[in-house]
Each structure stands twice: as C-alpha cells, then as structure tokens.
Design a protein around this motif. Structure first.
Motif, PDB file in Angstrom:
ATOM      1  N   LEU A  48       4.416   3.986 -18.164  1.00  0.00           N
ATOM      2  CA  LEU A  48       5.768   4.305 -17.368  1.00  0.00           C
ATOM      3  C   LEU A  48       5.112   4.455 -15.771  1.00  0.00           C
ATOM      4  N   VAL A  49       4.353   5.386 -15.943  1.00  0.00           N
ATOM      5  CA  VAL A  49       3.627   6.175 -14.608  1.00  0.00           C
ATOM      6  C   VAL A  49       3.002   4.843 -13.852  1.00  0.00           C
ATOM      7  N   SER A  50       2.453   4.020 -14.756  1.00  0.00           N
ATOM      8  CA  SER A  50       1.579   3.109 -14.018  1.00  0.00           C
ATOM      9  C   SER A  50       2.751   2.141 -13.161  1.00  0.00           C
ATOM     10  N   ARG A  51       3.793   1.732 -13.768  1.00  0.00           N
ATOM     11  CA  ARG A  51       4.494   0.989 -13.073  1.00  0.00           C
ATOM     12  C   ARG A  51       4.799   1.841 -11.868  1.00  0.00           C
ATOM     13  N   VAL A  52       5.128   3.126 -11.827  1.00  0.00           N
ATOM     14  CA  VAL A  52       5.537   3.924 -10.936  1.00  0.00           C
ATOM     15  C   VAL A  52       4.557   3.722  -9.709  1.00  0.00           C
ATOM     16  N   LEU A  53       3.339   4.133  -9.996  1.00  0.00           N
ATOM     17  CA  LEU A  53       2.447   3.938  -9.090  1.00  0.00           C
ATOM     18  C   LEU A  53       2.287   2.426  -8.308  1.00  0.00           C
ATOM     19  N   VAL A  54       2.452   1.669  -8.919  1.00  0.00           N
ATOM     20  CA  VAL A  54       2.422   0.131  -8.488  1.00  0.00           C
ATOM     21  C   VAL A  54       3.466   0.068  -7.317  1.00  0.00           C
ATOM     22  N   PHE A  55       4.914   0.589  -7.548  1.00  0.00           N
ATOM     23  CA  PHE A  55       6.080   0.514  -6.726  1.00  0.00           C
ATOM     24  C   PHE A  55       5.835   1.579  -5.591  1.00  0.00           C
ATOM     25  N   ALA A  56       5.069   2.451  -6.025  1.00  0.00           N
ATOM     26  CA  ALA A  56       4.770   3.469  -4.901  1.00  0.00           C
ATOM     27  C   ALA A  56       3.738   2.801  -3.822  1.00  0.00           C
ATOM     28  N   LEU A  57       2.931   2.096  -4.491  1.00  0.00           N
ATOM     29  CA  LEU A  57       2.056   1.386  -3.389  1.00  0.00           C
ATOM     30  C   LEU A  57       2.836   0.232  -2.381  1.00  0.00           C
ATOM     31  N   ALA A  58       3.973  -0.315  -3.251  1.00  0.00           N
ATOM     32  CA  ALA A  58       4.669  -1.048  -2.218  1.00  0.00           C
ATOM     33  C   ALA A  58       5.605  -0.227  -1.286  1.00  0.00           C
ATOM     34  N   ALA A  59       6.125   0.681  -1.602  1.00  0.00           N
ATOM     35  CA  ALA A  59       6.939   1.479  -0.720  1.00  0.00           C
ATOM     36  C   ALA A  59       6.158   2.013   0.391  1.00  0.00           C
ATOM     37  N   MET A  60       4.903   2.493  -0.082  1.00  0.00           N
ATOM     38  CA  MET A  60       3.995   3.034   0.895  1.00  0.00           C
ATOM     39  C   MET A  60       3.691   2.075   2.266  1.00  0.00           C
ATOM     40  N   SER A  61       3.610   0.632   1.703  1.00  0.00           N
ATOM     41  CA  SER A  61       3.367  -0.359   2.629  1.00  0.00           C
ATOM     42  C   SER A  61       4.500  -0.898   3.624  1.00  0.00           C
ATOM     43  N   LEU A  62       5.768  -0.572   3.182  1.00  0.00           N
ATOM     44  CA  LEU A  62       6.999  -0.626   3.830  1.00  0.00           C
ATOM     45  C   LEU A  62       7.323   0.531   4.569  1.00  0.00           C
ATOM     46  N   ASP A  63       6.710   1.900   4.168  1.00  0.00           N
ATOM     47  CA  ASP A  63       6.832   3.009   5.121  1.00  0.00           C
ATOM     48  C   ASP A  63       6.062   2.622   6.490  1.00  0.00           C
ATOM     49  N   VAL A 194      -6.186   2.621  -6.184  1.00  0.00           N
ATOM     50  CA  VAL A 194      -5.871   1.721  -5.477  1.00  0.00           C
ATOM     51  C   VAL A 194      -4.659   2.406  -4.339  1.00  0.00           C
ATOM     52  N   LEU A 195      -4.012   2.968  -5.273  1.00  0.00           N
ATOM     53  CA  LEU A 195      -2.952   3.976  -4.322  1.00  0.00           C
ATOM     54  C   LEU A 195      -3.442   4.995  -3.473  1.00  0.00           C
ATOM     55  N   ILE A 196      -4.501   5.673  -3.811  1.00  0.00           N
ATOM     56  CA  ILE A 196      -5.342   6.875  -3.177  1.00  0.00           C
ATOM     57  C   ILE A 196      -6.161   6.077  -1.881  1.00  0.00           C
ATOM     58  N   ALA A 197      -6.831   4.979  -2.327  1.00  0.00           N
ATOM     59  CA  ALA A 197      -7.423   4.403  -1.197  1.00  0.00           C
ATOM     60  C   ALA A 197      -6.536   3.783   0.028  1.00  0.00           C
ATOM     61  N   VAL A 198      -5.381   3.079  -0.554  1.00  0.00           N
ATOM     62  CA  VAL A 198      -4.394   2.384   0.568  1.00  0.00           C
ATOM     63  C   VAL A 198      -3.841   3.647   1.310  1.00  0.00           C
ATOM     64  N   GLY A 199      -3.601   4.708   0.627  1.00  0.00           N
ATOM     65  CA  GLY A 199      -2.958   5.927   1.637  1.00  0.00           C
ATOM     66  C   GLY A 199      -3.991   6.503   2.384  1.00  0.00           C
ATOM     67  N   LEU A 200      -5.442   6.528   2.207  1.00  0.00           N
ATOM     68  CA  LEU A 200      -6.144   6.942   2.986  1.00  0.00           C
ATOM     69  C   LEU A 200      -6.406   6.239   4.066  1.00  0.00           C
ATOM     70  N   LEU A 201      -6.429   4.806   3.687  1.00  0.00           N
ATOM     71  CA  LEU A 201      -6.282   3.749   4.965  1.00  0.00           C
ATOM     72  C   LEU A 201      -5.086   3.797   5.816  1.00  0.00           C
ATOM     73  N   LEU A 202      -3.859   3.809   5.431  1.00  0.00           N
ATOM     74  CA  LEU A 202      -2.872   3.891   6.051  1.00  0.00           C
ATOM     75  C   LEU A 202      -2.812   5.320   6.885  1.00  0.00           C
ATOM     76  N   TRP A 203      -3.277   6.379   6.206  1.00  0.00           N
ATOM     77  CA  TRP A 203      -3.293   7.727   7.023  1.00  0.00           C
ATOM     78  C   TRP A 203      -4.259   7.399   8.409  1.00  0.00           C
ATOM     79  N   ARG A 204      -5.473   6.678   8.191  1.00  0.00           N
ATOM     80  CA  ARG A 204      -6.234   6.808   9.323  1.00  0.00           C
ATOM     81  C   ARG A 204      -5.438   5.760  10.286  1.00  0.00           C
ATOM     82  N   VAL A 205      -4.721   4.572   9.748  1.00  0.00           N
ATOM     83  CA  VAL A 205      -4.146   3.735  10.662  1.00  0.00           C
ATOM     84  C   VAL A 205      -3.017   4.479  11.465  1.00  0.00           C
ATOM     85  N   THR A 206      -2.143   5.205  10.639  1.00  0.00           N
ATOM     86  CA  THR A 206      -1.011   5.719  11.247  1.00  0.00           C
ATOM     87  C   THR A 206      -1.330   7.162  12.378  1.00  0.00           C
ATOM     88  N   ASN A 207      -2.750   7.743  12.272  1.00  0.00           N
ATOM     89  CA  ASN A 207      -3.055   8.558  13.119  1.00  0.00           C
ATOM     90  C   ASN A 207      -4.047   8.183  14.058  1.00  0.00           C
TER      91      ASN A 207
END
Length: 338
Positions: A48-63, A194-207
């Motif tokens: 269940l939480v694996s599925r949540v993590l996948v959609f969290a990645l998609a939502a983060m990219s949309l953000d 993957v979620l953490i790595a992409v989150g750190l990448l987008l944090w660098r991009v947005t800042n």
C-alpha cells in the motif's frame, strides 16, 4: 542593552521548525515501516505505501510546474502512463524480439527501460509544452487535457498490447544482481530511495536561479519578460523535467502493479494528482508527498466503508481548501514561534 542574539540565538542554534521535525519523523516512519509491518504480520501495508510513494513522486513532479510555475496541467498522468507503457512493452517483447525496426531490443533491464521511460515521457512533455505553453489560463488547461485524451485513446487502440484491457507485465525490471524488485520490501526501498533522490534534486532546482525565475514568472510574467528572462524557455524546461520525472513514476507504477493500462493516463488520474498537490500544499515539494499519503490512505479506508467514498472525501477536501489555503503541510509553522 541586551544583544538580540542572546534573545533569539544564532541561526545554527535555533530550534528546528515544526516542518523540519515533521519531515524527519515521516522519513523515520517510512524507513521503519517494512520491518514493523512484517513484525505485526501485515505485509499488505508495504504494498500500500509503495503505491503511495509512486504517486507521491508523480505529485512532486507536478508541483514543480503547478506549485512553483503556476501551470495547471490536466494531462500530467499522460507522462506517467507513457513511462509505464515503455517498461511494459519492452518487457512484453523480451530479449529475443526487437522494436523500432530492430533498433531497440526488448528487455526487462531497468538500466535500459527506466531511463528510456524518462526519455520518452520527457520528449512527449517537450512537444506538448512547446504547443500548450503558448496559451494561458483555461486554454492551457484544455490543451493539456486534449493531449492527454489523445494519448489515452491512442493506447486504447493498441490491440497488440491489450488495448483497453491493458497489458500484464511479463517480468519486473531487473538491475543485474543489485536488487530484485520481485521482493516487496526491496521494491519499497527502491521507490523510497527514488523519491528522496528526486526530492533533493527538485529542492536544488527550485532554490536555484532557475527556480527563482520560475516563481517570478508565476507572480508576474510580464515583469520577468521585461527584465530580460525568456519565460517561455524556462517554463518549457520545467515542463519537460516534470514530464520526465512523471515517466519515472510510471516505470515504478508498472512494476508495483505488474500491469499497465490506458486508465493510468486518463484525465481523471491527472485530476487526482492535482488534488494530491493541493491537499498537501503547493510549492513545498513535501506537501505533495503528504497529499499523496492522505488522499490514497483515505481512499483505502473510505472505500472499505462505502463504494461512494468520493461523496465523503469531497467535503473533506472542501474544508482543506477553505481553511488551509496552503494545504495540510502549510498548517505547520515554517519557523519556530510563528
């Protein structure tokens, strides 16, 4: 006269904000979930939480384009679906068959399939963005929706790959002998990594300067253009990056569900991802993760009570929109004492 530093303390010694504590607690909980679920005899929660993590990645990219760029894209699930189909089609053909007139071998290797999923989704986002970003407001929303529906019906028409019925994944992606995605726990930690790595990448991009320009264009596009920034170009790059990351989320979703179908890219799925971003809080990166958790966990709980769970969830979302304009994550103070 009392020195101000004695009252507030130097920046390095200030107490962490409530948001930082929340992120730390969430990270600890996610890391500890698989062993805790196994100890309790509830391995279902890992899936269940694996599925949540996948959609969290998609939502983060949309953000990246919605929260920071102010672009309401109603076709974001299209990029996710394309990434899923790339993985599914490559695995369907297997190593003994080839695609694209013999130029591309079928494979279940994640080293090939996942980057290719990002590439295909990114190129599609580049083409869609090049057309749609020339419009604004409701016109932008409708054009992205139109592209999403065209992609949806295109994959429905692919009878060789199941058409409307979808396509079962012949084999989960493999990464040599490093990790096996057939194991639920291994897949969970891959998705989390993957979620953490992409989150750190987008944090660098947005800042970065790029992120500042993107946010400036959201606030006042005309002013940013007048001082010399090519707003269209910045937005197109952000749109393409968001599409590529959504393609990566699609690759993960195909492996998590062992199945791909056109329903993954229907406009209603794009709407759900938008709701996740708004529910958690736009323009924060962590907010979409929170929104994905709340949305999908409430869906799981409420759908167990009634098949009309949307009728219960709708008023909840309305209350969040009215009383928490910055989303659930925005309810936490950004700084201690505020």
């Amino acid at each position: 006269m009392t020195d101000m530093t004695t009252m507030t303390g130097p920046p390095a010694l200030r107490a962490p904000s409530a948001r930082l504590w929340a992120v730390a607690l969430l990270a600890i909980a996610l890391l500890a979930l698989p062993p805790a679920a196994k100890a309790l005899g509830e391995p279902f929660y890992i899936s269940l939480v694996s599925r949540v993590l996948v959609f969290a990645l998609a939502a983060m990219s949309l953000d990246l384009i919605l929260g920071y760029g102010g672009l309401v894209c109603f076709g974001h699930a299209m990029f996710m679906g394309v990434g899923a189909y790339v993985v599914g089609i490559l695995a369907h053909h297997g190593a003994e068959e080839t695609l694209l007139f013999g130029l591309l071998p079928g494979t279940d290797s994640g080293w090939i399939a996942w980057p290719l999923a990002m590439l295909c989704a990114g190129l599609l986002a580049l083409a869609v963005g090049y057309v749609s970003l020339r419009t604004k407001g409701i016109y932008f929303i409708m054009i992205t929706l139109a592209f999403a529906q065209m992609a949806y019906f295109f994959f429905v028409s692919l009878r060789a790959y199941g058409g409307d019925d979808g396509l079962s994944l012949a084999a989960r992606s493999t990464f040599s002998d490093l990790v096996s995605l057939r194991d639920k726990t291994s897949f969970y930690y891959v998705a989390l990594g993957v979620l953490i790595a992409v989150g750190l990448l987008l944090w660098r991009v947005t800042n970065s300067r790029f992120g500042m320009v993107l946010q400036g264009a959201k606030a006042n596009e005309r002013r940013m253009a007048h001082i010399g920034f090519p707003v269209f170009r910045y937005r197109l790059v952000a749109f393409t990056l968001a599409g590529a990351i959504a393609g990566l989320a699609g690759a993960l979703l195909a492996n998590q569900a062992n199945f791909v179908s056109p329903a993954m890219m229907h406009w209603t799925r794009s709407g759900e991802i938008i709701v996740m971003v708004i529910l958690g809080g736009m323009g924060s990166l962590v907010g979409p993760v929170v929104g994905a958790f709340v949305f999908l966990l409430l869906e799981e709980v409420l759908s167990g009570w009634t098949e009309h769970w949307q009728a219960v969830f709708g008023p909840m979302l309305l209350l969040v929109v009215i009383y928490a304009r910055q989303g659930l994550y925005g309810l936490l103070p950004a700084r201690e004492g505020k």
